[in-house]
Design a protein around this motif. Structure first.
Motif, short mmCIF file in Angstrom:
data_model
loop_
_atom_site.label_atom_id
_atom_site.label_comp_id
_atom_site.label_asym_id
_atom_site.label_seq_id
_atom_site.Cartn_x
_atom_site.Cartn_y
_atom_site.Cartn_z
N PHE A 49 -7.89 0.30 -2.29
CA PHE A 49 -6.94 -0.68 -1.80
C PHE A 49 -5.80 -0.01 -1.03
CE2 PHE A 49 -2.96 -3.01 -2.40
CZ PHE A 49 -3.29 -4.26 -1.90
N THR A 50 -5.35 1.15 -1.53
CA THR A 50 -4.24 1.86 -0.88
C THR A 50 -4.63 2.33 0.51
OG1 THR A 50 -3.51 2.57 -3.08
CG2 THR A 50 -2.56 3.72 -1.19
N GLY A 51 -5.88 2.71 0.69
CA GLY A 51 -6.42 2.98 2.01
C GLY A 51 -5.77 4.10 2.78
N ARG A 87 -7.25 3.00 -5.47
CA ARG A 87 -7.20 4.00 -4.40
C ARG A 87 -7.81 3.44 -3.11
NH1 ARG A 87 -8.51 7.26 -8.88
NH2 ARG A 87 -10.74 7.23 -8.37
N ALA A 114 -2.62 5.08 2.79
CA ALA A 114 -1.23 4.85 3.18
C ALA A 114 -0.37 6.06 2.82
CB ALA A 114 -0.69 3.61 2.47
N ILE A 159 2.29 1.93 -3.48
CA ILE A 159 1.30 2.53 -4.39
C ILE A 159 1.17 4.03 -4.08
CG2 ILE A 159 -1.10 2.50 -5.14
CD1 ILE A 159 -1.10 -0.50 -4.24
N ARG A 212 0.84 -1.21 0.00
CA ARG A 212 0.00 0.00 0.00
C ARG A 212 0.87 1.26 0.00
NH1 ARG A 212 -5.03 -2.43 1.34
NH2 ARG A 212 -4.77 -4.19 2.77
N SER A 213 1.95 1.25 0.77
CA SER A 213 2.80 2.44 0.82
C SER A 213 3.52 2.66 -0.51
CB SER A 213 3.83 2.31 1.95
OG SER A 213 4.82 1.34 1.66
#
Length: 312
Positions: free
Chosen positions: A288-290, A286, A292, A225, A222-223
């Protein structure tokens, strides 16, 4: 240390670094002899390298480091990509430009030069630069699995980021990062500063692809992305659905550009692979990245170690 010791978690396992490994060689036939030939085993910077013949395909070999498969090369058919993450990288290279058009490509991490061979075969007259820190590995691959002398591929033994820094502005149509130290991506290849230099080297409209490895809770993925989103306006992520759901440790291929990505065709190709994957982009990516946070050099860390038993 950074180089092309190319773990493909979920496809072919991590590299267990073993600096104390001693060189040894077993008997063998001619390089690339295929079925019936013997393995070649030799100490390299990342541990003990083995070139194991593919028992079903003539002149096809798997590169292993300390017993973990890293790359597969078929000298008779360099378009054959056996590992899922390499197939996803190949799809991206296929779709960056009309079929057959030569590309300028930078490979950060060399392994057995699988993707460079693929581009040379599918896009003749392409100009490619491999940056691989592990000089003994480069020598082994060059000797036992030589590149086509007609391919325009140069290999430089250097740290990936240092090698990238020496590349001219607006030179590459494609930059591929597939760099692991042991089973971890080095910290200095995870930051916004690193990706800013990638974008400097890319031509307008060029593409960036990175082989990443993570597992639950997927904080590193996530970070990464979020980090790429600070540099590139267009992103997509290809991975096994079980990895994206946080059910196991594995590979994910991050794709980025300053122009619209060929999402529909990438989605179709990734889903049609022998081991089907899923492509996330736009709002789903986006989500999925949540939220981060991006990574900078000041706070960069290597990717996480695979948990015990991940590749049994």
């Amino acid at each position: 240390m950074s180089g092309g010791r190319r773990p493909a978690p979920g496809d072919n396992g991590p590299v267990a670094r073993n600096p104390a490994a001693k060189s040894r060689r077993r008997g063998r036939g001619a390089p690339g002899a295929g079925p019936g030939s013997e393995s070649v085993t030799e100490a390299v910077g990342g541990g003990l390298a083995e070139l194991a013949p593919d028992r079903e395909s003539a002149r096809a070999w798997t590169l292993l480091i300390d017993g973990a498969p890293q790359s597969h090369v078929d000298l008779d058919d360099p378009t054959r990509l056996s590992f899922s993450y390499q197939r996803r990288l190949g799809h991206f290279a296929d779709l960056l430009a009309p079929a057959g058009r030569p590309l300028h490509v930078v490979h950060l991490g060399g392994g057995a030069f699988t993707l460079a061979r693929y581009v040379a075969a599918t896009r003749p007259r392409s100009t490619q630069q491999i940056v691989e820190l592990d000089a003994p590995l480069v020598q082994l691959v060059r000797r036992e699995l030589p590149l086509d002398p007609g391919a325009r591929v140069r290999v430089r033994s250097a740290d990936a980021r240092a090698g990238l820094a020496k590349m001219p502005d607006d030179w590459a149509d494609l930059v591929i990062t597939d760099v692991f130290d042991g089973a971890r991506t080095p910290a200095h290849l995870t930051s916004t500063e690193f990706l800013a230099d990638v974008r400097r080297v890319l031509t307008p409209g060029g593409g960036y692809a990175a082989n990443l490895a993570d597992g639950p809770p997927l904080a590193h993925l996530r970070s990464q992305i979020a980090t790429a989103a600070t540099v590139f306006p267009e992103l997509a992520l290809a991975a096994d659905p079980a990895v994206l759901r946080g059910r196991r440790f594995g590979n994910a291929v991050l794709l980025a550009s300053d122009r619209e990505l060929p999402v529909a065709e990438l989605t179709r190709r990734v889903a049609s692979d022998p081991h089907p994957g899923r492509l996330e982009h736009g709002r789903s990516l986006r989500d999925f990245t949540g939220g981060a946070a991006p990574v900078t050099d000041a706070g960069a860390k290597p990717s996480p170690l695979p948990p015990a038993g991940s590749f049994d």
